[in-house]
Scaffold this active site. Structure first.
Site, PDB file in Angstrom:
ATOM      1  N   HIS A   1      57.261  16.127  76.601  1.00 21.75           N
ATOM      2  CA  HIS A   1      58.604  15.759  76.120  1.00 21.75           C
ATOM      3  C   HIS A   1      58.547  14.959  74.812  1.00 21.75           C
ATOM      4  O   HIS A   1      57.500  14.491  74.417  1.00 21.75           O
ATOM      5  CB  HIS A   1      59.440  15.077  77.211  1.00 21.75           C
ATOM      6  CG  HIS A   1      58.967  13.736  77.694  1.00 21.75           C
ATOM      7  ND1 HIS A   1      59.768  12.912  78.433  1.00 21.75           N
ATOM      8  CD2 HIS A   1      57.785  13.098  77.569  1.00 21.75           C
ATOM      9  CE1 HIS A   1      59.097  11.816  78.717  1.00 21.75           C
ATOM     10  NE2 HIS A   1      57.901  11.901  78.229  1.00 21.75           N
ATOM     11  N   GLU A   2      59.689  14.897  74.172  1.00 21.61           N
ATOM     12  CA  GLU A   2      59.790  14.323  72.816  1.00 21.61           C
ATOM     13  C   GLU A   2      58.849  15.012  71.839  1.00 21.61           C
ATOM     14  O   GLU A   2      58.253  14.376  70.973  1.00 21.61           O
ATOM     15  CB  GLU A   2      59.531  12.811  72.841  1.00 21.61           C
ATOM     16  CG  GLU A   2      60.475  12.020  73.724  1.00 21.61           C
ATOM     17  CD  GLU A   2      61.937  12.393  73.531  1.00 21.61           C
ATOM     18  OE1 GLU A   2      62.315  12.707  72.404  1.00 21.61           O
ATOM     19  OE2 GLU A   2      62.676  12.395  74.521  1.00 21.61           O
ATOM     20  N   GLY A   3      58.750  16.303  71.979  1.00 18.50           N
ATOM     21  CA  GLY A   3      57.928  17.085  71.065  1.00 18.50           C
ATOM     22  C   GLY A   3      56.552  17.340  71.636  1.00 18.50           C
ATOM     23  O   GLY A   3      55.770  16.411  71.832  1.00 18.50           O
TER      24      GLY A   3
END
Lengths: 599, 599
Positions: B440-442
């Site tokens: 998550h978050e890239g």
């Protein structure tokens, strides 16, 4: 079914890398044929597809339940057990005269690859039973064979291995379970066992526990350990299970993964002693058990390879189907998105999975071919050398496959991204199931010490010499073939480094075993990397030669993929041994010198 | 509470490695003191111990439930939310004049370390809300601030970031959610968002979604993206939530871990359009959202560091308490067994965890100190350079911490062996929860390209130059100090290699971006290894100097541990960059050249 195990690859390993058809020349397999093997594998694929895969996720979501002192499994488990039994797999190794399939080990193991990939947790029930069958066949008395083998082969009884205890994980020498001899020649067993897989379930009318215990007055340590048959229900002379034995399910353990295999705590002898029967001689319990443990270790390797394979093929499909993003060179936001597989980083993650999954499968099948040669090679010296080599490689087969199986399944999740993290896709379950493999049947640390302290020094280093010869033979051939000669040179360098490191570290271990063995886990990992490099060189060599012929289009692509995976392994994986050699050569003692009070 | 975060280590990082007390000189913090910070951290420890830790496992076993269109959490979640709110943490960054704590970033982040270690999944609810508060403070109109900030700071409303869509994971440029302008100046939002953490729950009377959408006629790609405030209940001029907005919970996602954070699919506009309010300008949605994303990325790093820390300390306790086996030199089977921590391989696994956990914590707090300097340093040029450096390091903070957090938690399981694999101990949950962080978050692949294609080349390489200066400054000091000078030389070599590789690869990427960026994930990993090596050198340097004084006994042991962990990092971890430099230097194209048809 190519979603679980790449069938073309399995054929490649069996018939192009390993010369499985040559087994047909051996008296034991004279009556068989490649057609027979193909149909066995086809049966295994069908069972996997129809009876194992469909309840893989259900078995995870509905783990074994403690009900009235026993364990209830989801009913699909019993159906799968019956189908596997009906297909004859429980008696896979047994002679046809006994009612067995009399299968070569590589064919048996290949069949298990399908089962493990479709549903590992359910597969452990039949495969632990097979281990018990093989153990009783090898060490049981005539009377024990008559009493138990038929029922086990027919799937009326199941089996377990009961080694670990609550206070003792890997330290078998310190088990506390004791056995007391009775006047009638039977024994009474007292103690508790933990982490016993398939220790209780509702698949069969009886469960045969193979229990390690210490007899009264036995010497301390491993020499004091004996092996006992302890049935859940005592079996009468008529072969029928009778009175409930004094073995109780003390509890179920709740695992992160591999949940449909019940993991139990068993109490023996809380009501006066569980009836047990000595198998093998007094004090030879561990020696006997090692047969089953070594089989199970190859089984763990195969489970790891199979889970890696399924994750690889699943994430490959996903990466082909799903379009997302554009290549960096394309700045046009209205151009169509490309499939994930078009992104180089995704290709890397898929290629790494291919290298791990197919590398582990090659390693496990190669080990199976050694097992075969150890037992059925016509030449006695070859039988002996195969056994020696298998002994050397067993810790590698188990540990490398488990470690890089975890890496592979971790990459399968990453290819899927957020979708890989949710239970709507199977890759997160594969990741959880796989994580058991570096632990059970001996944690990595144990196998490192086994390899370095025992296996490489055995018979004055004969096993390592045999291994070296094998690798050099392949290297010499590969050096002549353009598309793999570069890898052959790299392998030669790393093999030389391995041998030099081995000399240095075994010399150190002779003088100071604690310090010499301190980095054994690093040695195990590096040894595995070199071993699998050899198998990738071997595969690349076969592929390169096949491409020199006129393969059909599908085969040409397949062989190209083998060459590319070999190149990946040699460029991306093998060089990681170099920092390891440095640590081993200098005998780096940073962890060894760390004080408990400094953490 | 030292079971979760090593308090002495946190103090070391805040007050010995980073000069947190110097912040008290800045006007914003004049009224504060170290005592205030100590008491804030003590409050956080207490909340973590009393209100977060106790339901960590319960939240995993009882994941959020879909009930009547909303999501029911276990009630302990709400209690924790209230306590965190009452302690003022939702308004941690806000000015005292606004009713906030006005905390320096490093103190705020240190507090979150306790929360994440005790119960990451519950912690995401307040911390997403804090992100929304900071976003509205930065970009909201006066009217928006008045309408939402109070309710968010008081915990009556919660917040989310709604970026990802079912068809688009990392490819934000291709989102399909659209926004239509109404005559009254509001917007109507139509579309579906997926993997929205905390997208629905029963903690608050309202939820404020920060939604990325495309306005009509907007240019394609990221320039067409705008940001909207979309409340679950439309908020009237009186500040009270009124009519239910057209945002529906379409479903919950069932994650492998981090389960107590609800993960949702949200439908906007199925009944005529969800009311939304533009924040920032049209087309500046992604630019605004990056503030929250970058904050969240440091938050992911901190979560990863905290989970690694808890697993480390838990497995350390276990290894001290449990006796098993003997050292190889001891052949006497009746001698007592030794604690697990006496085995060198276990010490290695603990030392590696220490290196990863404390390395990640140092990295995240260093990033937080850059954030602080960017916003409050009295010297403008220092504000600018801190921002530039933070931009460079954000992908590293997020990705290195996540990757090696996974490694740490994997080792915690291995130290416990079979016990680590069962839910009776928390380490398997830490391992599952942690696995979200590389996604998550890239995902990592995205951050690699961000670092290599954007960050290192930004402003003609200024960020990298600043980073290099920083590292060289530490190196020059460390070369003068005997116990770390060896590491300083090693770091200099690897920094030089990093710079040379960067030159080569950015030149290649200019001509052929696809090929040049193909190995960006390797570059990201190697960059992270060098960065953390610098932080371990820095820690070692502080420890070495402290040991030259007359520390008390406890501190002496602590500093010795720091030096040993630094030595571990330099001997065992950093050299692994060398095969990576070779791949990057030669521009290895094996994965790049792999054809889809060859797998």
């Amino acid at each position: 079914m190519d979603k679980f195990i790449h069938h073309r690859n399995l054929e490649f390993l069996l018939y192009e890398l390993l010369d499985t058809e040559a087994l047909l020349q051996r008296p034991r397999y004279h009556e068989q044929s490649r057609d027979v093997y193909d149909s066995i594998l086809e049966t295994a694929r069908n069972i996997a597809r129809k009876y194992l895969a469909p309840h893989y996720q259900k078995g995870d979501a509905n783990e074994p339940e403690y009900v009235d002192g026993t364990t209830r499994l989801i009913p699909e488990t019993k159906v799968a057990w019956d189908v596997i039994r009906d297909a004859g797999f429980l008696a896979a190794h047994c002679d046809e005269a006994e009612g067995g399939l009399q299968l070569p080990e590589v064919i048996f193991r290949s069949a298990t690859a399908y089962f493990h990939a479709a549903n590992g947790p359910t597969t452990w029930y039949p495969f632990l039973t097979i281990g018990v069958i093989n153990l009783i066949r090898a060490f049981g008395s005539q009377e024990q064979k008559e009493r138990y083998l038929g029922a086990l082969m027919e799937g009326r009884f199941a089996g377990t291995m009961a080694l670990t205890e609550p206070g003792q994980g890997s330290a078998l020498a310190d088990i506390k379970t004791r056995a007391e001899l009775q006047d009638d020649g039977t024994w009474r067993i007292f103690g508790q066992k933990m982490f016993i897989s398939a220790g209780e379930h509702d698949l069969t009318g009886n469960i045969i526990h193979m229990v390690l215990a210490k007899t009264k007055g036995a010497p301390p340590g491993v020499k004091g350990i004996s092996l006992f048959i302890v049935p859940k229900f005592v079996v009468g002379d008529d072969g029928v299970p009778g009175a409930r034995n004094d073995v109780a399910l003390a509890g179920l353990l709740h695992k992160m993964g591999s949940r449909n295999t019940s993991s139990t705590v068993l109490s023996f002898g809380e009501k006066g002693g569980a009836v047990g029967y000595l198998i093998g001689g007094i004090g030879s319990g561990l020696a006997c058990m090692f047969q089953m443990m070594n089989e199970a270790r190859i089984g763990v390797g195969m489970n790891a390879a199979a889970l890696a394979s399924r994750g690889y093929l699943y994430s490959l499909d996903y990466a082909r189907d799903r379009s997302q993003g554009r290549l960096p060179s394309n700045k046009d936001p209205v151009s169509p998105q490309v499939p994930l597989v078009a992104h180089p980083d995704v290709r890397r993650m898929l290629l790494a999975q291919k290298a791990y999954a197919e590398g582990a499968l090659a390693l496990c099948l190669y080990a199976s071919s050694l097992f075969e040669d150890e037992h059925t090679h016509p030449d006695e010296s070859r039988r002996v050398s195969a056994g020696v080599l298998l002994g050397l490689l067993t810790p590698v087969v188990k540990s490398w496959s488990a470690r890089y199986g975890c890496e592979a399944n971790e990459l399968a999740i990453q290819v899927l991204g957020g979708s890989g993290y949710i239970r709507e896709h199977p890759v997160e379950q594969l990741y959880r199931d796989q994580r058991l493999n570096p632990i059970h049947e001996g944690a990595e640390g144990i196998h490192g010490i086994d390899l370095l302290a025992r296996k490489v020094t055995l018979r004055d280093g004969e096993a390592l010499r045999l291994f070296t010869e094998q690798v050099r033979r392949t290297g010499a051939e590969a050096e002549q073939v353009l598309s793999v000669s570069r890898h052959a040179h790299a392998l030669r360098r790393q093999l030389d480094a391995l041998l030099a490191v081995t000399d240095g570290i075994t010399a150190l271990a002779r003088n100071d075993p604690d310090k010499g063995l301190a980095n054994a886990t690093v040695y195990l990992d590096a040894f595995g990397r070199v071993t699998v490099a050899w198998l990738w060189l071997s595969q690349g060599l076969v592929a390169a030669r096949a491409l020199e012929g006129s393969p059909n289009d599908a085969d040409r692509l397949f062989y190209k993929g083998k060459l590319q995976a070999a190149a990946y392994y040699f460029d991306w994986e093998l060089p990681q041994v170099e920092p390891q050699w440095r640590l081993l050569t200098e005998g780096n003692s940073i962890p060894y010198d760390m004080m408990d009070t400094w953490y």
